[in-house]
Design an enzyme around this catalytic site. Sequence first.
Site, short mmCIF file in Angstrom:
data_model
loop_
_atom_site.label_atom_id
_atom_site.label_comp_id
_atom_site.label_asym_id
_atom_site.label_seq_id
_atom_site.Cartn_x
_atom_site.Cartn_y
_atom_site.Cartn_z
N THR A 49 0.84 -1.20 0.00
CA THR A 49 0.00 0.00 0.00
C THR A 49 0.88 1.25 0.00
OG1 THR A 49 -1.85 -1.12 1.04
CG2 THR A 49 -1.69 1.24 1.44
N GLN A 121 -4.01 -6.73 -6.92
CA GLN A 121 -4.49 -7.35 -5.69
C GLN A 121 -5.84 -6.76 -5.29
OE1 GLN A 121 -3.27 -6.55 -1.62
NE2 GLN A 121 -2.61 -8.68 -1.41
N HIS A 196 -6.97 -10.85 -1.96
CA HIS A 196 -6.29 -10.59 -0.68
C HIS A 196 -7.09 -11.28 0.43
CE1 HIS A 196 -3.90 -8.91 2.38
NE2 HIS A 196 -3.92 -7.62 2.06
N ASN A 199 -4.15 -10.81 6.36
CA ASN A 199 -3.96 -9.57 7.13
C ASN A 199 -5.21 -8.92 7.71
OD1 ASN A 199 -1.41 -10.08 6.31
ND2 ASN A 199 -1.17 -8.31 4.98
N TYR A 201 -8.29 -8.40 6.52
CA TYR A 201 -9.29 -7.70 5.70
C TYR A 201 -10.50 -8.63 5.53
CZ TYR A 201 -5.47 -4.54 5.56
OH TYR A 201 -4.46 -3.71 5.96
N ARG A 248 -3.70 -14.58 -1.65
CA ARG A 248 -2.72 -14.33 -0.60
C ARG A 248 -3.33 -14.66 0.76
NH1 ARG A 248 2.27 -11.57 0.51
NH2 ARG A 248 2.18 -10.35 2.44
N ASN A 256 -4.39 -6.59 12.43
CA ASN A 256 -5.79 -6.19 12.45
C ASN A 256 -6.64 -7.05 13.39
OD1 ASN A 256 -5.73 -3.88 10.77
ND2 ASN A 256 -5.63 -5.18 8.94
N GLY A 331 9.07 -7.34 -0.64
CA GLY A 331 8.31 -6.12 -0.48
C GLY A 331 9.22 -4.91 -0.40
C1 8OZ Z 1 0.32 -1.79 6.01
C2 8OZ Z 1 -0.23 -0.53 5.96
C3 8OZ Z 1 -1.37 -0.33 5.24
C4 8OZ Z 1 -1.97 -1.37 4.57
C5 8OZ Z 1 -1.86 -5.14 4.26
C6 8OZ Z 1 -2.83 -3.47 2.86
O1 8OZ Z 1 -1.44 -5.42 5.38
C7 8OZ Z 1 -2.05 -3.73 3.89
C8 8OZ Z 1 -1.41 -2.63 4.63
C9 8OZ Z 1 -0.27 -2.83 5.35
O2 8OZ Z 1 -2.14 -6.03 3.47
#
Ligand code: 8OZ
Length: 374
Positions: A49, A121, A196, A199, A201, A248, A256, A331
């Site tokens: 990001t 993604q 995605h 992480n 989401y 992924r 999170n 990355g």
């Molecule tokens: C770090 C900061 C902002 C977004 C992810 C899209 O962890 C992110 C993200 C990571 O997949």
Amino acid sequence: MGQPFAPISRCKRAASAALVTEILPMSLFSPIRLGALDLPNRIVMAPMTRNRTPGQVPNALNAEYYAQRASAGLIVTEGVTPDASGRGYIDIPGLYNAAQVQGWRQVAEAVHAKGGHIFVQLMHTGRISHPDFLDGAQPVAPSAIAAPGEIYTHAGMKPHGTPRALEAAEIPALIATYGRAATLAREAGLDGVEVHGANGYLPSQFLAPNVNQRQDEWGGSLENRARFLLGAVDSAVAAIGADRVGVRLSPGGVFNDIQDPEAPATFAYVAGELAKRNLAYLHVFNTNPGFDVAALMRANYKGTLILNGGYDRARAEADIASGLADLVAFGVPFLANPDLPARLAQGAALNAPDQGTFYGGGAKGYTDYPVLAG
Ligand code: 8OZ
């Protein structure tokens, strides 16, 4: 009579190919077939990001950034919103309207002009979003459980609010946005999509028992919790074909506020289900959550596996040579080194990343990292 000698000569070729494979282990620089694509190397640019797309329409600076990194075997873009309800960060690109397709077309053309390959993604952020990104609407999630912590908005840091639990009846349409975005990706000339599922989401929120407390077919059992992720993948596959879809995952990840005491069982199941789909690849954030993530995924996923997470050249070569990984994604090293494959090939020093310019801003810290001379 037929062709009496043909089988013998085919046999010889096969034997000598096997010998070469045995003598020369695979390296980061061995070509590989990845779904529908032939890649010149096994170095992937990991999704990052960068918050440099005001208005959510990819721009010329974004195209230049990705084109600079086209020597990757595969670029996976930053997280891109497949539906307006899923935008979770400031100034990130979308892929749900005609202007965005036009914007992505210039990115795809710039990368392809330099011989690169690029997957977009698809990231729906679910409860990690904020009403400020959604015209005041409440973010959606499996259950009405707020994420702890804060999110950076145009008005500074704000707490994550409590999301609205999705109605069962609205979930299929949300899943279908992955297929729609995949179709738009191909219309824009992009090579494929990565769902995605990592992480914390939306698909990862559905998978996690602490975030998903539903009692319908979308929650409870492991099979039910995985239904959203697998549905999103199937939607993309139906739209553009399995050989242009990757996924992924972050097994055992806690980013999170994801908590899954049964993470090894969860991700063994998900890997096995994904393996049935003949996808382009599975992309795994290989951290150390207390179990051997890479070994677990390799054992349960008989397809092309990309590993990512703090890799340097030596570790990447070791994991590819041993067969643990088929490709390795980098990355931050790619962020700071547009010519990373050349630097890895030569054992050259790497530019240091400037953390102050990771998120937001313009060309500084984005398109101005130097390449090797000559
Ligand atoms: C770090 C900061 C902002 C977004 C992810 C899209 O962890 C992110 C993200 C990571 O997949």
